[in-house]
Every structure is written in structure tokens, then in C-alpha cells.
Write an enzyme that holds these catalytic residues in place. Structure first.
Site, PDB file in Angstrom:
ATOM      1  CE1 TYR A 301      34.116  26.896  45.443  1.00 22.25           C
ATOM      2  CE2 TYR A 301      33.529  26.779  47.776  1.00 22.25           C
ATOM      3  CZ  TYR A 301      33.202  26.581  46.444  1.00 22.25           C
ATOM      4  OH  TYR A 301      31.970  26.087  46.114  1.00 22.25           O
ATOM      5  N   GLY A 315      23.321  28.851  42.906  1.00 18.83           N
ATOM      6  CA  GLY A 315      24.643  28.387  42.514  1.00 18.83           C
ATOM      7  C   GLY A 315      24.853  26.892  42.534  1.00 18.83           C
ATOM      8  CG  HIS A 319      30.725  21.272  38.326  1.00 20.01           C
ATOM      9  ND1 HIS A 319      31.931  20.777  38.773  1.00 20.01           N
ATOM     10  CD2 HIS A 319      30.098  21.768  39.423  1.00 20.01           C
ATOM     11  CE1 HIS A 319      32.029  20.973  40.080  1.00 20.01           C
ATOM     12  NE2 HIS A 319      30.919  21.565  40.498  1.00 20.01           N
ATOM     13  CB  CYS A 337      27.954  21.484  42.488  1.00 21.17           C
ATOM     14  SG  CYS A 337      27.932  23.289  42.302  1.00 21.17           S
ATOM     15  CG  ASN A 339      31.403  17.399  42.541  1.00 21.26           C
ATOM     16  OD1 ASN A 339      32.310  17.362  43.358  1.00 21.26           O
ATOM     17  ND2 ASN A 339      30.791  18.522  42.235  1.00 21.26           N
TER      18      ASN A 339
END
Length: 422
Positions: A301, A315, A319, A337, A339
Site C-alpha cells: 500500500y 519502518g 504517527h 506502527c 497509531n
């Protein structure tokens, strides 16, 4: 770091003390009075050897002294131009502040002074090698000048290709760090030789100035390669901020000077793409970033995000993720990640610094060594084992304690590579 400081030491004059010993320890004058003990001049040896040729441009002036100390060093080229430098902390060598030039002749004049005030001066003249055609090992210093970093900021040097184990001591000897106020630390290598980290036993004190020099240009590395560049930087350590993320509660605690200032709901990596557990350091901060994972096994994506703070080389970021705000605080839905809401991410960008410590606990996989700046993911006793040089006595770990009778050796699961995500 003081690399611009010229070595200029003044010998202290020491008055001779009256002797109260028998004549067997002192010369006698004709009138029968003692003339005092004859003081020997210090012994001094230098490297490179006189008339040496093909000396690497990374050369230092090695000094070996008995019965005294180095009080003056002067290094000049064949045109009489003086080369600036400074001594190593252990006084074993005098290091030019910049690499020497290829195919140039240099003369070092060194003076040592003994306790009696007597001096010895030696000279050595040598010629540097021609520009090398050997392939270089690329080094990257992840520490820039004129920045303010967090208290967990490790000095990181990365190498491509990695440094072979047999060559790491030679490379480490050319990695210099100075702190003000002094806060001694040591270097430690990632097991594959791709990175070396420098840190102290504890987090840096706010306000500390750190000066770094990776003096690797022209350094012979192993049999077939040389170092690529001489890099240096000086920056300061800012306020103490840390983030603690708990998968069990799906909450992030934001602490300043050890005190909680805010809790933020989070959504971490879903079971197929879990977030790493461990102690990480904020590596980068971006107001806007694009995640393109089309080449990753679990990716495919492309997404634009705001207020992204990088935690791993693989990575994983903190965020803003407005699309998962309904899941934050209760369900993990990300690709690895952390979130947080758009508003929380925007606020965090005003609070954090590159170099702040981020601790994640309770997820399915541990943080992999070298996946980001992992200097704090091991305790100090383990960290110092990665040094290629002896660690100063004051920094060595305490002696290992004998295991309690009946203790059972344990293990840990194999590390799983992290996945870039959103």
C-alpha cells in the site's frame, strides 16, 4: 570536542629537595659536601619510524615515554606548514585534527620532560602513501552539528559493508567522543559489524555538549579496504522526555523529567504485523511522510501520514492515524506502527526530540538488534561486552555472581523482522 586545540603543554619546574642520604646515593664534591643525585633525562621513542614510507594518511604520532611526560609536539610538512592536533587521553599518541595528505613528507619533533626538569627531544620524518585505490568502507555518522537531541541519543556510526570483527578494534580507536560536563561511556558493536553505538551507563544529563569525530579517512581496514571520510559534529542534549507504550492497556504515557504529563490512547500492530517490544530511540521526525510498502511481504500500500516519528529502521513509526481513532485504546489494527489521533500526534511533535527514549512492552515480538538505534535495548553489563577495546575500569560491569543452586538457564524467542506500516 576540542579538535582545534593545539597541544601546548608547559613543563613545571620542580626544585631539587635537600638530600639526607649517605654518600652511596649522592655525588660528592671535593669539599665533601653532597652535590645531589644526578637526574636522568626521560626516555622517548616515536612512531612512525624515522624515514618510514607508505605511511597511511590516518597516521598518528605515537609517543612512548619513560621517566617523564610529553610537553611539546610539533608536526610540520616539507614546506614547514604546521599540522594541528591533540593528544589521546592516555597520552599514547598525538592525533592530527585532519587526515594527512597523500605523498607528503612530515617531520614530528616531540619533547618529553622529566620530574627534574630535564628534557629529551626526538624527531622522526616519514612519507605518506599515495592515494589508495582500495575500495572504501562507507561510514555514516548519525549525529549532526548544531542540534538538540534527547537524553537517550546514542552516537551511531553505520558501515557499509560491515566491519569484520578482526578490524573493529582499529576502527574503534579512531572514533572519538568528548562530553561536557564529562559523562564517560564506551562504544559497542552490533554483532554483524554494521553499526557501532556510543553511550554512557545512564541517560545523558540535560545540557550536556557532545563532540564526536569519526576519523576514518584513509584508515586501513582489514587487508582490502580503507575508511572513506573524516566526519565530526558537536551538539547538545535537551530536556528529558520519554514515552512508554503498553500493549496491555493500549495507552502511551508521556513523561517529562520522569513525571507523567499526558496519557494517549494507541492502536499498535495487529497480530499479523505486530509492533516490536523494546527500548527504541526516536530517529527522525517528519511533518509529512509517505509510506510505500509495495515491496514488502506484508505491505502493498501507499499512504500519506502527518506527524510521523520514526522508531526503527524497518519502518515502525508513531504517527497520526485519524482512520483508526475508533480503535485507539482498545484494538490493534496497524501494520506495526503506533497509531495516535491526529490531535495527539500534532501535540507530540511539539514535545519530543530526536534521541528521546521510547519503550514498548507487551507485544508479540522483541525488537531486533540493529533495527534502529538499539543501544538502550540491553543493560549496561551487556552493552560493554560489545566493545572491541578494553573498557576503562570505572565503566566495567560488576563481576558476575554465581547462580543460585537449582537455577535453570533460560532462552528467548528468535527475533522476527519488523514490518513497515501504518
Amino acid at each position: 570536542m576540542g579538535f582545534e586545540r593545539r597541544l601546548s603543554l608547559l613543563a613545571a619546574a620542580i626544585a631539587a629537595a635537600p638530600l639526607a642520604l649517605a654518600a652511596c646515593t649522592a655525588d660528592q664534591r671535593p669539599d665533601g659536601k653532597s652535590a645531589g643525585v644526578r637526574a636522568a633525562a626521560p626516555e622517548l621513542a616515536l612512531t612512525p619510524a624515522d624515514r618510514a614510507r607508505d605511511v597511511p594518511i590516518s597516521a598518528e604520532v605515537g609517543t612512548s615515554v619513560k621517566g617523564g611526560r610529553i610537553t611539546d609536539v610539533r608536526l610540520t610538512d616539507e614546506k614547514g606548514v604546521q599540522v594541528r592536533g591533540e593528544p589521546r587521553e592516555d597520552a599514547s599518541a598525538w592525533v592530527p585534527v585532519t587526515p594527512l595528505r597523500p605523498q607528503r613528507t612530515y617531520t614530528a619533533e616531540v619533547t618529553a620532560t622529566g620530574d627534574s626538569g630535564k628534557t629529551t627531544t626526538r624527531r622522526t620524518t616519514f612519507t605518506t602513501t599515495a592515494a589508495s585505490a582500495k575500495p572504501e568502507i562507507t561510514s555514516n555518522l548519525y549525529f549532526e552539528s548544531n542540534q538538540t537531541y534527547g537524553t537517550a541519543m546514542p552516537v551511531t556510526v553505520a558501515f557499509d559493508p560491515p566491519i569484520p570483527e578482526a578490524a573493529r578494534a582499529d576502527v574503534q580507536r579512531r572514533l572519538f567522543v568528548r562530553t561536557n560536563p564529562p559523562q564517560p561511556g564506551t562504544w559497542s558493536w552490533v554483532s554483524d559489524g554494521s553499526q557501532a553505538y556510543y553511550r554512557a551507563p545512564d541517560l545523558w544529563q540535560p545540557g550536556t555538549t557532545i563532540s564526536v569525530r569519526a576519523a576514518l579517512e584513509g584508515l586501513p581496514i582489514g587487508k582490502d579496504r580503507i575508511g572513506d571520510a573524516d566526519r565530526s559534529a558537536t551538539s547538545k542534549i535537551g530536556r528529558q522526555v520519554s514515552l512508554e507504550i503498553d500493549n496491555a492497556t493500549k495507552q502511551m504515557a508521556v513523561l517529562r523529567d520522569g513525571k507523567l504529563i499526558r496519557k494517549i490512547p494507541v492502536s499498535l500492530g495487529k497480530p499479523s504485523t505486530p509492533t516490536s517490544s523494546g527500548k527504541m530511540v526516536i530517529m527522525e521526525k517528519h511533518q509529512y511522510a509517505t509510506f510505500d510498502t509495495r515491496g514488502d511481504p506484508n505491505g502493498g500500500y501507499v499512504v500519506d501520514v502527518e506527524d510521523a516519528q520514526r522508531l526503527t529502521a524497518g519502518g515502525e513509526y508513531i504517527h497520526g492515524a485519524p482512520w483508526s481513532e475508533g480503535d485507539q485504546g482498545n484494538t490493534n489494527v496497524s501494520h506495526g506502527c503506533t497509531n495516535v489521533s491526529a490531535a495527539a500526534a500534532d501535540w507530540l511533535m511539539t514535545v519530543t526530540q530526536v534521541g528521546d527514549l521510547v519503550t514498548v512492552k507487551g507485544t508479540e515480538v522483541p525488537l531486533t538488534e540493529g533495527n534502529g538505534w538499539t543501544a538502550w535495548n540491553v543493560d549496561w553489563d551487556e552493552f560493554v561486552k560489545g566493545s572491541a577495546l578494553p573498557v576503562p575500569a570505572g565503566l566495567r560491569p560488576a563481576p558476575a555472581q554465581a547462580p543460585h543452586p537449582g537455577a535453570v538457564a533460560g532462552g528467548s524467542p528468535a527475533p522476527v523482522p519488523s514490518v513497515g506500516g501504518r
